[in-house]
Scaffold this motif. Structure first.
Motif, PDB file in Angstrom:
ATOM      1  N   SER A 223      -2.978   4.560   6.468  1.00  0.00           N
ATOM      2  CA  SER A 223      -2.873   4.936   7.817  1.00  0.00           C
ATOM      3  C   SER A 223      -2.421   3.051   8.067  1.00  0.00           C
ATOM      4  O   SER A 223      -2.823   3.024   9.300  1.00  0.00           O
ATOM      5  CB  SER A 223      -4.546   5.115   8.452  1.00  0.00           C
ATOM      6  OG  SER A 223      -5.675   4.192   8.087  1.00  0.00           O
ATOM      7  N   ASP A 224      -3.140   1.842   7.664  1.00  0.00           N
ATOM      8  CA  ASP A 224      -3.152   0.481   7.963  1.00  0.00           C
ATOM      9  C   ASP A 224      -2.272  -0.090   6.806  1.00  0.00           C
ATOM     10  O   ASP A 224      -1.620  -1.027   6.753  1.00  0.00           O
ATOM     11  CB  ASP A 224      -4.143   0.143   7.591  1.00  0.00           C
ATOM     12  CG  ASP A 224      -4.664  -0.073   5.993  1.00  0.00           C
ATOM     13  OD1 ASP A 224      -4.758   1.082   5.107  1.00  0.00           O
ATOM     14  OD2 ASP A 224      -6.035  -0.586   5.511  1.00  0.00           O
ATOM     15  N   HIS A 225      -1.420   0.970   6.976  1.00  0.00           N
ATOM     16  CA  HIS A 225       0.214   0.169   5.637  1.00  0.00           C
ATOM     17  C   HIS A 225       0.544  -0.948   5.930  1.00  0.00           C
ATOM     18  O   HIS A 225       1.449  -2.164   6.085  1.00  0.00           O
ATOM     19  CB  HIS A 225       0.663   1.009   5.315  1.00  0.00           C
ATOM     20  CG  HIS A 225       2.871   1.394   4.750  1.00  0.00           C
ATOM     21  ND1 HIS A 225       3.197   0.779   5.426  1.00  0.00           N
ATOM     22  CD2 HIS A 225       3.080   1.257   3.287  1.00  0.00           C
ATOM     23  CE1 HIS A 225       4.732   0.918   4.324  1.00  0.00           C
ATOM     24  NE2 HIS A 225       3.780   0.619   4.029  1.00  0.00           N
ATOM     25  N   ASP A 226       1.221  -0.511   7.890  1.00  0.00           N
ATOM     26  CA  ASP A 226       1.774  -1.303   8.323  1.00  0.00           C
ATOM     27  C   ASP A 226       0.817  -2.258   9.078  1.00  0.00           C
ATOM     28  O   ASP A 226       1.827  -3.700   8.372  1.00  0.00           O
ATOM     29  CB  ASP A 226       2.221  -0.740  10.308  1.00  0.00           C
ATOM     30  CG  ASP A 226       3.606   0.315   9.964  1.00  0.00           C
ATOM     31  OD1 ASP A 226       4.001   0.676   8.553  1.00  0.00           O
ATOM     32  OD2 ASP A 226       3.729   1.491  11.112  1.00  0.00           O
ATOM     33  N   GLN A 227      -0.299  -2.476   9.309  1.00  0.00           N
ATOM     34  CA  GLN A 227      -0.535  -4.033   9.393  1.00  0.00           C
ATOM     35  C   GLN A 227      -0.995  -4.539   7.949  1.00  0.00           C
ATOM     36  O   GLN A 227      -0.447  -5.650   8.173  1.00  0.00           O
ATOM     37  CB  GLN A 227      -2.149  -3.808   9.394  1.00  0.00           C
ATOM     38  CG  GLN A 227      -3.276  -4.728  10.036  1.00  0.00           C
ATOM     39  CD  GLN A 227      -2.532  -4.973  11.542  1.00  0.00           C
ATOM     40  OE1 GLN A 227      -2.575  -5.121  11.940  1.00  0.00           O
ATOM     41  NE2 GLN A 227      -1.696  -6.322  11.099  1.00  0.00           N
ATOM     42  N   TRP A 228      -1.202  -3.885   7.259  1.00  0.00           N
ATOM     43  CA  TRP A 228      -1.014  -4.810   6.015  1.00  0.00           C
ATOM     44  C   TRP A 228      -0.081  -4.978   5.574  1.00  0.00           C
ATOM     45  O   TRP A 228       1.031  -6.500   4.863  1.00  0.00           O
ATOM     46  CB  TRP A 228      -2.025  -4.438   4.574  1.00  0.00           C
ATOM     47  CG  TRP A 228      -3.310  -4.092   4.827  1.00  0.00           C
ATOM     48  CD1 TRP A 228      -3.616  -3.222   5.364  1.00  0.00           C
ATOM     49  CD2 TRP A 228      -3.923  -5.334   4.022  1.00  0.00           C
ATOM     50  NE1 TRP A 228      -5.364  -4.167   5.400  1.00  0.00           N
ATOM     51  CE2 TRP A 228      -5.524  -5.172   4.433  1.00  0.00           C
ATOM     52  CE3 TRP A 228      -3.485  -6.435   3.898  1.00  0.00           C
ATOM     53  CZ2 TRP A 228      -6.230  -6.021   4.184  1.00  0.00           C
ATOM     54  CZ3 TRP A 228      -4.697  -7.759   3.494  1.00  0.00           C
ATOM     55  CH2 TRP A 228      -6.370  -7.349   3.628  1.00  0.00           C
TER      56      TRP A 228
ATOM     57  N   LYS B 148      -6.728  -2.665  -2.295  1.00  0.00           N
ATOM     58  CA  LYS B 148      -6.376  -2.526  -3.026  1.00  0.00           C
ATOM     59  C   LYS B 148      -6.973  -1.023  -3.894  1.00  0.00           C
ATOM     60  O   LYS B 148      -7.053  -0.367  -4.871  1.00  0.00           O
ATOM     61  CB  LYS B 148      -5.299  -2.775  -3.897  1.00  0.00           C
ATOM     62  CG  LYS B 148      -3.933  -3.376  -2.794  1.00  0.00           C
ATOM     63  CD  LYS B 148      -3.199  -2.802  -3.458  1.00  0.00           C
ATOM     64  CE  LYS B 148      -2.223  -2.539  -4.286  1.00  0.00           C
ATOM     65  NZ  LYS B 148      -0.799  -2.534  -4.360  1.00  0.00           N
ATOM     66  N   LEU B 149      -8.046  -1.413  -3.849  1.00  0.00           N
ATOM     67  CA  LEU B 149      -9.243  -0.972  -4.522  1.00  0.00           C
ATOM     68  C   LEU B 149     -10.064   0.421  -4.221  1.00  0.00           C
ATOM     69  O   LEU B 149      -9.679   1.337  -5.361  1.00  0.00           O
ATOM     70  CB  LEU B 149     -10.749  -2.505  -5.194  1.00  0.00           C
ATOM     71  CG  LEU B 149     -12.146  -1.054  -6.123  1.00  0.00           C
ATOM     72  CD1 LEU B 149     -11.194  -1.164  -7.381  1.00  0.00           C
ATOM     73  CD2 LEU B 149     -12.884  -2.738  -6.278  1.00  0.00           C
ATOM     74  N   LEU B 150     -10.303   0.286  -3.550  1.00  0.00           N
ATOM     75  CA  LEU B 150     -10.371   1.499  -2.124  1.00  0.00           C
ATOM     76  C   LEU B 150      -9.619   2.224  -2.925  1.00  0.00           C
ATOM     77  O   LEU B 150      -9.470   3.246  -2.555  1.00  0.00           O
ATOM     78  CB  LEU B 150     -10.750   0.632  -0.869  1.00  0.00           C
ATOM     79  CG  LEU B 150     -12.051   0.536  -0.200  1.00  0.00           C
ATOM     80  CD1 LEU B 150     -11.880   0.328   1.228  1.00  0.00           C
ATOM     81  CD2 LEU B 150     -13.109   0.721  -1.692  1.00  0.00           C
ATOM     82  N   GLU B 151      -8.139   2.020  -1.933  1.00  0.00           N
ATOM     83  CA  GLU B 151      -6.901   2.828  -2.404  1.00  0.00           C
ATOM     84  C   GLU B 151      -6.519   3.817  -4.152  1.00  0.00           C
ATOM     85  O   GLU B 151      -6.620   4.674  -4.186  1.00  0.00           O
ATOM     86  CB  GLU B 151      -6.082   2.035  -2.289  1.00  0.00           C
ATOM     87  CG  GLU B 151      -4.285   2.889  -2.226  1.00  0.00           C
ATOM     88  CD  GLU B 151      -3.062   2.363  -2.074  1.00  0.00           C
ATOM     89  OE1 GLU B 151      -2.481   2.804  -0.793  1.00  0.00           O
ATOM     90  OE2 GLU B 151      -2.976   0.677  -3.275  1.00  0.00           O
TER      91      GLU B 151
ATOM     92  N   LEU C 204       0.612  -1.095   0.539  1.00  0.00           N
ATOM     93  CA  LEU C 204      -0.483   0.215  -0.242  1.00  0.00           C
ATOM     94  C   LEU C 204       0.868   1.343  -0.006  1.00  0.00           C
ATOM     95  O   LEU C 204       2.415   1.538  -0.280  1.00  0.00           O
ATOM     96  CB  LEU C 204      -0.674  -0.010   1.270  1.00  0.00           C
ATOM     97  CG  LEU C 204      -1.911  -1.233   0.831  1.00  0.00           C
ATOM     98  CD1 LEU C 204      -2.743  -1.073   2.614  1.00  0.00           C
ATOM     99  CD2 LEU C 204      -3.114  -0.565   0.182  1.00  0.00           C
ATOM    100  N   SER C 205       0.103   2.640   0.032  1.00  0.00           N
ATOM    101  CA  SER C 205       1.118   3.854  -0.463  1.00  0.00           C
ATOM    102  C   SER C 205       1.392   3.852   1.380  1.00  0.00           C
ATOM    103  O   SER C 205       0.450   3.332   1.837  1.00  0.00           O
ATOM    104  CB  SER C 205      -0.421   4.761  -0.425  1.00  0.00           C
ATOM    105  OG  SER C 205       0.501   5.888  -0.372  1.00  0.00           O
TER     106      SER C 205
ATOM    107  N   PHE D  86     -10.090   6.686   1.125  1.00  0.00           N
ATOM    108  CA  PHE D  86      -9.160   7.195   2.676  1.00  0.00           C
ATOM    109  C   PHE D  86      -8.480   7.978   2.305  1.00  0.00           C
ATOM    110  O   PHE D  86      -7.981   8.536   3.440  1.00  0.00           O
ATOM    111  CB  PHE D  86      -8.378   5.914   2.694  1.00  0.00           C
ATOM    112  CG  PHE D  86      -9.393   4.283   3.069  1.00  0.00           C
ATOM    113  CD1 PHE D  86      -9.859   4.517   4.786  1.00  0.00           C
ATOM    114  CD2 PHE D  86      -8.779   3.142   2.189  1.00  0.00           C
ATOM    115  CE1 PHE D  86     -10.872   3.223   4.832  1.00  0.00           C
ATOM    116  CE2 PHE D  86      -9.508   2.272   3.281  1.00  0.00           C
ATOM    117  CZ  PHE D  86     -10.389   1.988   3.570  1.00  0.00           C
ATOM    118  N   GLU D  87      -8.126   8.541   0.810  1.00  0.00           N
ATOM    119  CA  GLU D  87      -7.364   9.553   0.613  1.00  0.00           C
ATOM    120  C   GLU D  87      -7.896  11.228   1.302  1.00  0.00           C
ATOM    121  O   GLU D  87      -9.419  10.945   0.807  1.00  0.00           O
ATOM    122  CB  GLU D  87      -6.514   9.601  -0.411  1.00  0.00           C
ATOM    123  CG  GLU D  87      -5.502  11.221  -0.281  1.00  0.00           C
ATOM    124  CD  GLU D  87      -5.278  10.848  -2.256  1.00  0.00           C
ATOM    125  OE1 GLU D  87      -5.272  11.595  -3.000  1.00  0.00           O
ATOM    126  OE2 GLU D  87      -5.657   9.623  -3.030  1.00  0.00           O
ATOM    127  N   ALA D  88      -7.758  11.997   1.735  1.00  0.00           N
ATOM    128  CA  ALA D  88      -8.237  13.199   2.195  1.00  0.00           C
ATOM    129  C   ALA D  88      -8.590  13.713   0.718  1.00  0.00           C
ATOM    130  O   ALA D  88      -7.851  13.731   0.265  1.00  0.00           O
ATOM    131  CB  ALA D  88      -7.543  14.181   3.404  1.00  0.00           C
TER     132      ALA D  88
END
Length: 391
Positions: A68-73, A100-103, A63-64, A108-110
């Motif tokens: 916010s959940d980069h570390d978790q994934w 990834k589709l939501l990304e 993920l980018s 999630f992006e402002a």
């Protein structure tokens, strides 16, 4: 949990299998469908193109870094990043695809697309169909039947989801509308009702599956449980964000309640009753990040485990919840459902229409008959279902 039996984790790297078909056919088709659902920007289209190329011909990428959940994934995918999507566990690959589709669409992006459900048009369209209207009209006829028949019909309606009309018209002999013989291949419904005696101090957790025409019959079942005192309180667990195309979120619950409230006849009365149940705290909607994790329920965090432990019974709806409940592995069909769910902290019931390869809890005669009659398509075609309960 007994570990005397193990089974291979389902992957997607064998051509012709159900899992392989999801990654090679279903996911690319979904990307194109999402692409046309909203007037996305050129940047979003490029991100969708990149996702399509990656998940069909490339390797798993992170993920980018600012997610916010980069570390978790990163932790969940430490063995899969840099490798083919097809070599990752099927459950992980499916889950990561939706993240990834939501990304790609900026969920999630402002910015202006933050929080815009890319699947919302599909969910709303389901509620506007003639079939959806007919299912609500059927409630007027069902209300004339004895309470026990209503209970079983509503249970079947919840089981069959967006074939809820099939559930409402099931006959005692097991023949359904449409002529399917014995589509219910495991039926512990009597055990489920025995766990929820009327007038008892019962609490129910219902973990939802899909929105739209599947969530409506779930709400109808909840109304019956509350109205006829099979439960003093029901907690409806939904996803924290859009997932697996049509999985239910809090917004979808509100859409369905409004849909019911605006209906004529019994459906409208039920909608108003459920609305009041929420305002008075008898029906609670909750969510948890774990519901979008690529993990078995055996790995659930302590706070969610305690939520389920406090319930008289937890009802798991749908195919994905079943896979996570018993483990997304190629179990022999006769593997004990009770053993596979022994870790679960409360009595648990699975209401599941079969749409993937995983199955447990069948007797040998049933499995032999299904294989002889249907080859292996009975596992994935959605024409068969189970109601399985572990006390």
């Amino acid at each position: 949990m007994s570990e005397t039996v193990d089974a291979p984790v389902i992957l997607s790297n064998e051509p012709g299998t159900f899992a392989w078909g999801v990654l090679t056919e279903r996911h690319p088709a979904l990307i194109e469908r999402v692409r046309g659902a909203f007037p996305y920007s050129p940047e979003q289209h490029r991100a969708l193109d990149a996702l399509l190329a990656e998940c069909t011909k490339g390797v798993v990428t992170p993920l980018s870094p600012d997610a916010s959940d980069h570390d978790q994934w990163t932790e969940w995918g430490r063995d899969h990043v840099g490798r083919s999507w097809f070599d990752a566990p099927f459950l992980w690959a499916e889950s990561y695809f939706y993240r990834k589709l939501l990304e790609a669409v900026g969920y999630f992006e402002a910015g202006p697309w933050q929080g815009i459900d890319p699947f919302r048009p599909f969910k709303q369209a389901e509620l506007r169909t003639e079939e959806a209207e007919a299912e609500l009209t059927a409630l007027d006829r069902l209300a004339l039947r004895p309470v026990g028949e209503q209970a079983q019909a509503l249970l079947h309606g919840s089981l069959w989801g967006n074939r809820a009309d099939l559930g409402f018209s099931m006959t005692p002999g097991g023949r359904a509308a449409g002529g399917i013989e014995n589509p219910l291949i495991a039926d512990d419904s009597a055990t489920l009702w025995s766990l929820l005696p009327a007038g008892g101090p019962n609490t129910v957790c219902l973990v939802a599956d899909n929105a739209g025409r599947e969530l409506v019959p779930d709400l109808l079942l909840i109304d019956h449980l509350l109205r006829h005192q099979h439960a003093e309180h029901v907690t409806l667990h939904v996803k924290p964000y859009p997932y697996y195309v049509s999985d239910a979120t809090t917004a979808d619950v509100i859409d369905c309640l409004c849909h019911l409230k605006q209906a004529d006849g019994v459906a409208g009365v039920v909608g108003k009753r459920l609305w009041e149940a929420m305002t008075h705290g008898r029906l609670t909607v909750l969510t948890h990040d774990f519901f979008c994790a690529p993990l078995s329920y055996a790995d659930m965090p302590d706070d969610l485990r305690q939520e389920f432990a406090d319930a008289t019974v937890t009802i798991m709806k749908g195919d994905l919840n079943y896979r996570r409940l018993v483990g997304d592995q190629l179990w022999p069909a006769t593997t004990s459902f009770a053993e596979r769910t022994a870790y679960f902290p409360s009595p648990v019931a699975a209401l599941r229409t079969l749409k993937s390869d995983v199955i447990t809890g069948l007797d040998e005669r049933t499995e032999t008959s299904l294989v002889a009659t249907h080859d292996q398509r009975w596992r994935t075609s959605g024409t068969h279902a189970v109601i399985q309960v572990r006390r």
